[in-house]
Design a protein around this motif. Structure first.
Motif, PDB file in Angstrom:
ATOM      1  N   VAL A  51       0.830  -1.205   0.000  1.00 30.62           N
ATOM      2  CA  VAL A  51       0.000   0.000   0.000  1.00 30.62           C
ATOM      3  C   VAL A  51       0.866   1.257   0.000  1.00 30.62           C
ATOM      4  O   VAL A  51       0.619   2.191  -0.764  1.00 30.62           O
ATOM      5  N   GLY A  52       1.896   1.281   0.850  1.00 29.32           N
ATOM      6  CA  GLY A  52       2.706   2.485   1.006  1.00 29.32           C
ATOM      7  C   GLY A  52       3.390   2.926  -0.268  1.00 29.32           C
ATOM      8  O   GLY A  52       3.216   4.062  -0.722  1.00 29.32           O
ATOM      9  N   HIS A  53       4.176   2.036  -0.863  1.00 22.81           N
ATOM     10  CA  HIS A  53       4.905   2.420  -2.072  1.00 22.81           C
ATOM     11  C   HIS A  53       3.945   2.680  -3.237  1.00 22.81           C
ATOM     12  O   HIS A  53       4.077   3.694  -3.927  1.00 22.81           O
ATOM     13  N   THR A  54       3.008   1.784  -3.440  1.00 22.54           N
ATOM     14  CA  THR A  54       2.122   1.923  -4.591  1.00 22.54           C
ATOM     15  C   THR A  54       1.293   3.196  -4.493  1.00 22.54           C
ATOM     16  O   THR A  54       1.221   3.980  -5.449  1.00 22.54           O
ATOM     17  N   THR A  55       0.680   3.439  -3.353  1.00 22.57           N
ATOM     18  CA  THR A  55      -0.141   4.640  -3.187  1.00 22.57           C
ATOM     19  C   THR A  55       0.713   5.900  -3.241  1.00 22.57           C
ATOM     20  O   THR A  55       0.347   6.872  -3.908  1.00 22.57           O
ATOM     21  N   GLY A  56       1.847   5.873  -2.536  1.00 23.20           N
ATOM     22  CA  GLY A  56       2.722   7.050  -2.551  1.00 23.20           C
ATOM     23  C   GLY A  56       3.214   7.393  -3.939  1.00 23.20           C
ATOM     24  O   GLY A  56       3.224   8.560  -4.350  1.00 23.20           O
ATOM     25  N   VAL A 116       2.684  -3.772  -6.075  1.00 22.15           N
ATOM     26  CA  VAL A 116       1.491  -4.597  -6.280  1.00 22.15           C
ATOM     27  C   VAL A 116       1.776  -6.073  -5.980  1.00 22.15           C
ATOM     28  O   VAL A 116       1.010  -6.707  -5.249  1.00 22.15           O
ATOM     29  N   LEU A 176       1.916  -6.446  -2.294  1.00 21.50           N
ATOM     30  CA  LEU A 176       0.573  -6.368  -1.719  1.00 21.50           C
ATOM     31  C   LEU A 176      -0.079  -7.749  -1.783  1.00 21.50           C
ATOM     32  O   LEU A 176      -0.664  -8.229  -0.806  1.00 21.50           O
ATOM     33  N   LEU A 203       1.782   6.575  -6.804  1.00 19.77           N
ATOM     34  CA  LEU A 203       0.660   7.046  -7.621  1.00 19.77           C
ATOM     35  C   LEU A 203       0.292   8.493  -7.280  1.00 19.77           C
ATOM     36  O   LEU A 203       0.047   9.301  -8.185  1.00 19.77           O
ATOM     37  N   VAL A 204       0.254   8.818  -5.993  1.00 21.23           N
ATOM     38  CA  VAL A 204      -0.065  10.192  -5.586  1.00 21.23           C
ATOM     39  C   VAL A 204       0.985  11.158  -6.130  1.00 21.23           C
ATOM     40  O   VAL A 204       0.670  12.262  -6.573  1.00 21.23           O
ATOM     41  N   GLU A 205       2.233  10.712  -6.125  1.00 24.90           N
ATOM     42  CA  GLU A 205       3.333  11.561  -6.570  1.00 24.90           C
ATOM     43  C   GLU A 205       3.345  11.761  -8.093  1.00 24.90           C
ATOM     44  O   GLU A 205       3.676  12.839  -8.580  1.00 24.90           O
ATOM     45  N   THR A 222       5.181   2.981 -10.598  1.00 27.19           N
ATOM     46  CA  THR A 222       3.893   2.881  -9.915  1.00 27.19           C
ATOM     47  C   THR A 222       3.209   1.546 -10.183  1.00 27.19           C
ATOM     48  O   THR A 222       3.355   0.597  -9.444  1.00 27.19           O
TER      49      THR A 222
END
Length: 139
Positions: free
Chosen positions: A15-20, A62, A65, A22-24, A56
């Motif tokens: 969650v951390g790397h993927t979401t971060g 992923v 995850l 994507l947000v970035e 991403t």
């Protein structure tokens, strides 16, 4: 132990790397990704749209995850994850640290250690139950 390992794997790289990531990057490059720009990859001359796609959606986040969720699923059913999974997580983490330097991914070494300890504890428990079960049957 196994549950903690699963949650560490889910939360940090999953969650951390993927979401971060994507947000970035998604606000700037999502349009390029959907237009097919990310698929024109020339490994020697990647543009930002291609690089961010691999940072991403196609990153390690992923799969980790999924690995973390699988560990949690197995644990809920009383199934011990195989030790090779812990060794693979530890090996991959060490390679990334050697190549890219220390990062938050070092938490995966903790997760791998917890998985190994949990699998060994389960193996000892299974062996003692087998021995106890055998001695009851023979007496």
């Amino acid at each position: 132990m196994i549950k903690w390992a699963g949650w560490l794997i889910v939360l940090f790289p999953g969650v951390g790397h993927t979401t971060g990531a994507l947000v970035e990057t998604a606000p700037d490059y999502a349009g390029d990704w959907f237009s097919g720009e990310g698929w024109k990859a020339d490994a020697t001359a990647m543009n930002y749209a291609e690089a961010t796609l691999w940072y991403t959606v196609f990153s390690f986040g992923v799969p980790f995850l999924l690995i973390g969720l699988m560990v949690l699923w197995l644990d809920r059913r009383g199934i011990t994850p195989p030790a090779f999974l812990a060794w693979m997580v530890a090996g991959w983490t060490l390679v990334t640290v050697v190549v890219g330097g220390p990062s938050f991914l070092l938490v995966l070494l903790i997760a791998a250690g917890l998985l190994l300890a949990g699998s060994r504890r389960a193996a000892r428990r299974d062996n003692s139950e087998t021995v106890a079960g055998t001695s009851i049957r023979t007496s």
